[in-house]
Design a protein around this motif. Sequence first.
Motif, mmCIF file in Angstrom:
data_model
loop_
_atom_site.group_PDB
_atom_site.id
_atom_site.type_symbol
_atom_site.label_atom_id
_atom_site.label_comp_id
_atom_site.label_asym_id
_atom_site.label_seq_id
_atom_site.Cartn_x
_atom_site.Cartn_y
_atom_site.Cartn_z
ATOM 1 N N VAL A 20 0.854 -1.188 0.000
ATOM 2 C CA VAL A 20 0.000 0.000 0.000
ATOM 3 C C VAL A 20 0.889 1.237 0.000
ATOM 4 O O VAL A 20 2.020 1.184 0.467
ATOM 5 C CB VAL A 20 -0.967 0.036 1.202
ATOM 6 N N ASP A 21 0.358 2.341 -0.516
ATOM 7 C CA ASP A 21 1.153 3.570 -0.532
ATOM 8 C C ASP A 21 1.167 4.257 0.821
ATOM 9 O O ASP A 21 2.127 4.941 1.157
ATOM 10 C CB ASP A 21 0.661 4.513 -1.625
ATOM 11 N N SER A 22 0.141 4.073 1.612
ATOM 12 C CA SER A 22 0.088 4.595 2.981
ATOM 13 C C SER A 22 -0.983 3.819 3.739
ATOM 14 O O SER A 22 -1.842 3.186 3.135
ATOM 15 C CB SER A 22 -0.223 6.095 2.989
ATOM 16 N N TRP A 23 -0.921 3.895 5.057
ATOM 17 C CA TRP A 23 -1.886 3.149 5.865
ATOM 18 C C TRP A 23 -2.274 3.982 7.074
ATOM 19 O O TRP A 23 -1.408 4.632 7.629
ATOM 20 C CB TRP A 23 -1.280 1.815 6.323
ATOM 21 N N PRO A 24 -3.505 4.032 7.446
ATOM 22 C CA PRO A 24 -4.666 3.294 6.948
ATOM 23 C C PRO A 24 -5.395 3.992 5.796
ATOM 24 O O PRO A 24 -6.250 3.397 5.169
ATOM 25 C CB PRO A 24 -5.572 3.195 8.169
ATOM 26 N N ASP A 25 -5.048 5.219 5.497
ATOM 27 C CA ASP A 25 -5.724 5.945 4.416
ATOM 28 C C ASP A 25 -4.955 5.763 3.113
ATOM 29 O O ASP A 25 -4.225 6.655 2.671
ATOM 30 C CB ASP A 25 -5.853 7.431 4.781
#
Length: 100
Positions: A20-25
């Motif tokens: 993912v590119d970022s977490w949680p958003d």
Amino acid sequence: VLGTVMTVARGNPAAHEVLVDSWPDFGVVLTRLRPEEHRDPRDFYSNQLTVYYRDEGAWRALLGGTEVVGWTRAFQMQGMQEGTYEAVREVAEAKGLRVE
């Protein structure tokens, strides 16, 4: 993508990873076979990537600005969203590669 996340959470017998590119958003979720599991760089059946994105700009940045996609290997990109193919084609052309 959700199926791969569930498989990874249940022991990951298929040797996949979820990025993912970022977490949680997150803006982009990409699933792929772990790089150490690639046996043949020409085998696009085993080198399948699946993408889901909320933000097409984040998807394009991930494709062109990272090593998440192994452009030196044959691969299949799976995704149902509008813009998936176009982004892959544009990045491939910028790298001097062809898309089939």
